[in-house]
Design a protein around this motif. Structure first.
Motif, short mmCIF file in Angstrom:
data_model
loop_
_atom_site.label_atom_id
_atom_site.label_comp_id
_atom_site.label_asym_id
_atom_site.label_seq_id
_atom_site.Cartn_x
_atom_site.Cartn_y
_atom_site.Cartn_z
N LYS A 1 13.54 -17.83 24.55
CA LYS A 1 14.76 -18.65 24.52
C LYS A 1 14.96 -19.38 25.84
CE LYS A 1 18.75 -16.59 24.70
NZ LYS A 1 19.96 -15.81 24.35
N SER A 2 14.70 -18.72 26.94
CA SER A 2 14.85 -19.37 28.25
C SER A 2 13.88 -20.53 28.40
CB SER A 2 14.62 -18.35 29.38
OG SER A 2 15.60 -17.34 29.37
N ASP B 1 0.82 -1.22 0.00
CA ASP B 1 0.00 0.00 0.00
C ASP B 1 0.85 1.26 0.00
OD1 ASP B 1 1.02 0.07 2.56
OD2 ASP B 1 -0.91 0.28 3.57
N GLY B 2 2.17 1.12 -0.13
CA GLY B 2 3.07 2.26 -0.17
C GLY B 2 3.63 2.68 1.17
N SER B 3 3.20 2.04 2.25
CA SER B 3 3.66 2.43 3.59
C SER B 3 5.16 2.20 3.75
CB SER B 3 2.92 1.65 4.67
OG SER B 3 1.55 1.94 4.67
N VAL B 4 5.79 3.09 4.52
CA VAL B 4 7.13 2.83 4.99
C VAL B 4 7.03 2.05 6.30
CG1 VAL B 4 8.05 4.88 3.87
CG2 VAL B 4 7.35 5.00 6.26
N VAL B 5 8.13 1.48 6.73
CA VAL B 5 8.11 0.59 7.90
C VAL B 5 8.74 1.30 9.09
CG1 VAL B 5 8.91 -1.60 8.83
CG2 VAL B 5 8.16 -1.45 6.44
N THR B 6 7.98 1.41 10.17
CA THR B 6 8.47 2.07 11.38
C THR B 6 8.86 1.08 12.47
OG1 THR B 6 6.16 2.32 12.08
CG2 THR B 6 7.19 4.19 10.94
N SER B 7 8.43 -0.16 12.36
CA SER B 7 8.91 -1.21 13.26
C SER B 7 8.74 -2.55 12.56
CB SER B 7 8.14 -1.20 14.59
OG SER B 7 6.77 -1.48 14.41
N ARG B 8 9.63 -3.47 12.92
CA ARG B 8 9.61 -4.80 12.30
C ARG B 8 9.87 -5.85 13.36
NH1 ARG B 8 11.24 -4.49 6.26
NH2 ARG B 8 10.56 -6.64 6.41
N LYS B 9 9.36 -7.04 13.08
CA LYS B 9 9.66 -8.16 13.97
C LYS B 9 11.10 -8.60 13.80
CE LYS B 9 6.58 -11.30 14.97
NZ LYS B 9 5.58 -12.39 14.90
N GLY B 10 11.62 -9.21 14.84
CA GLY B 10 12.91 -9.89 14.75
C GLY B 10 12.69 -11.37 14.57
N VAL C 1 4.37 -13.50 19.15
CA VAL C 1 5.50 -14.41 19.35
C VAL C 1 5.18 -15.72 18.64
CG1 VAL C 1 6.88 -15.70 21.02
CG2 VAL C 1 6.13 -13.37 21.56
N THR C 2 5.93 -16.02 17.58
CA THR C 2 5.64 -17.20 16.77
C THR C 2 6.78 -18.21 16.89
OG1 THR C 2 6.62 -16.15 14.82
CG2 THR C 2 4.24 -15.92 15.14
N VAL D 1 13.05 -7.55 21.89
CA VAL D 1 14.16 -8.40 22.32
C VAL D 1 13.82 -9.14 23.60
CG1 VAL D 1 16.55 -8.39 23.11
CG2 VAL D 1 15.91 -6.98 21.16
N CYS D 2 13.15 -8.45 24.52
CA CYS D 2 12.83 -9.08 25.81
C CYS D 2 11.91 -10.29 25.61
CB CYS D 2 12.20 -8.09 26.76
SG CYS D 2 10.62 -7.39 26.23
#
Length: 388
Positions: A272-273, A179-188, A234-235, A265-266
């Motif tokens: 991971k734990s 849709d033309g949006s820029v990305v302001t946050s992404r998943k890790g 969280v996948t 990250v948290c």
């Protein structure tokens, strides 16, 4: 619109055919992440286009995944802005020959056409425009072309963090959303492996003497899948499973690969734990398991500084008649490595595209010039904001 912006935008319009020519060449050249020679072939085309615009560059050789290219446009203001793009694609060598670049007047198609070969061209043409018409107003621009983003940037993570550490801002040139949006946050994302060791035995005559690594792994997989939390984003995906040596033998070994996705990250540290605890616990006595955390990409988390950068991109959009919306998106990208350093970062600044990693991947041709203009004006306005 001031004269420098007018001149930059006019120059970019005049470069449209050059941009399309090099886009075609890049798409018709394979650059599979696991084939360094093909990635370097794309790198040669990038270098040719840099030379076309007299932009100096250096090449950092890397035998494992392909070379890094670092180009620099000198400005007259203090500081540096980093633009990033990856040369590699997910498509195996030979794909381009069977499915070369094509266009129908509205869309361009081909392997990697928008993820992100259109963006590689955009980076260079944009930098050339800013260099020619606004060098007195800008700080240095550094263009980083990496070879391994599609597999988690195993060698580029350190390079990105090195080059971004002293940057005043980072523009990651991944394609704009459909849709033309820029990305302001992404998943890790992160990749993990669990290796399980049991004990072999004949499953017909001595099954009770065996310890099945496959059975143990099955218990672990069920427990690990329960950690997924779709409400939080969280996948957890079990990608591959291998184990055993024969149908009539209790499996002495087994392993699985795990892909995880997360917004913060948290959240990954907690996940991971929890996976580590499952790996350490033996559901079947006598099994031993080892968890290995492989390559991954940090999430691009929003910050106050990155929101200010986004506001400048929106202002640039008003200057060039490109409406700018921001969005959070799934799918990790190298922007996360820069954002994790606290550097203001924006992503999705490339041309508009979609259906990435598929045979129907596309780039909207009419977005090529406007998105380059958007990036050029954003760079200029951001540099001006830093000197106030």
């Amino acid at each position: 619109m001031d004269e420098k912006i007018t001149n930059m935008c006019q120059f970019i319009r005049e470069q449209e055919q050059v941009a399309k020519k090099y886009l075609r060449q890049l798409v018709n050249t394979d650059s599979y992440s696991y084939d360094p020679s093909s990635v370097n072939a794309v790198g040669e085309i990038i270098q040719e286009l840099l030379r076309h615009y007299d932009i100096p560059f250096t090449v950092r050789e890397n035998e494992s995944y392909g070379n890094h290219i670092i180009a620099t446009v000198k400005g007259r203001q203090p500081g540096k802005i980093l633009l990033m793009g990856h040369q590699d694609t997910v498509f195996q060598t030979g794909t381009a020959a069977g499915r070369p670049f094509s266009e129908d007047g509205t869309f361009a198609y081909g392997p990697g056409v928008s993820d992100m070969k259109g963006s590689l061209v955009s980076m260079i043409v944009t930098a050339a425009a800013v260099s020619m018409f606004a060098s007195t107003d800008i700080c240095d621009l550094e263009l980083l072309f990496t070879p391994d983003e599609e597999i988690g940037s195993p060698v580029s993570e350190a390079v990105i963090q090195e080059r971004a550490a002293d940057a005043a801002g980072v523009f990651n040139m991944e394609p704009a959303r459909p849709d033309g949006s820029v990305v302001t946050s992404r998943k890790g994302s992160a990749h993990l492996i669990i290796n399980v060791t049991g004990k072999a035995a004949h499953s017909g005559s001595a099954i009770e003497q065996g310890i099945s690594a496959i059975d143990e792994l099955a218990h672990k997989i069920i427990a690990i899948k329960q950690l997924m939390d779709l409400e939080k984003g969280v996948t957890v995906n079990i990608g591959t499973i291998e184990g055993g040596i024969a149908n009539n033998t209790v499996a002495p070994t087994a392993h699985c690969t795990i892909h995880t996705g997360f917004w913060r990250v948290c959240e990954f540290e907690q996940l991971k734990s929890a996976i580590q605890a499952i790996a350490d616990h033996s559901y079947i006595e006598g099994t031993v398991s080892v968890l290995t955390v492989g390559s991954g990409i940090l999430p691009m988390e929003e910050s106050e500084q990155s929101r200010k950068l986004f506001d400048i991109v929106k202002l640039a959009g008003e200057q060039v008649a490109v409406p700018v919306k921001g969005t959070a998106t799934k799918g990790a990208a190298d922007a996360g490595f820069a954002a994790a350093l606290g550097v203001p970062t924006i992503c999705g600044m490339g041309p508009v595209g979609g259906n990435w990693h598929s045979e129907s991947e596309y780039l909207i041709l009419d977005s090529l010039v406007p998105r380059m203009q958007l990036t050029a004006v954003s760079l200029l306005l951001y540099c001006r904001s830093m000197t106030r």
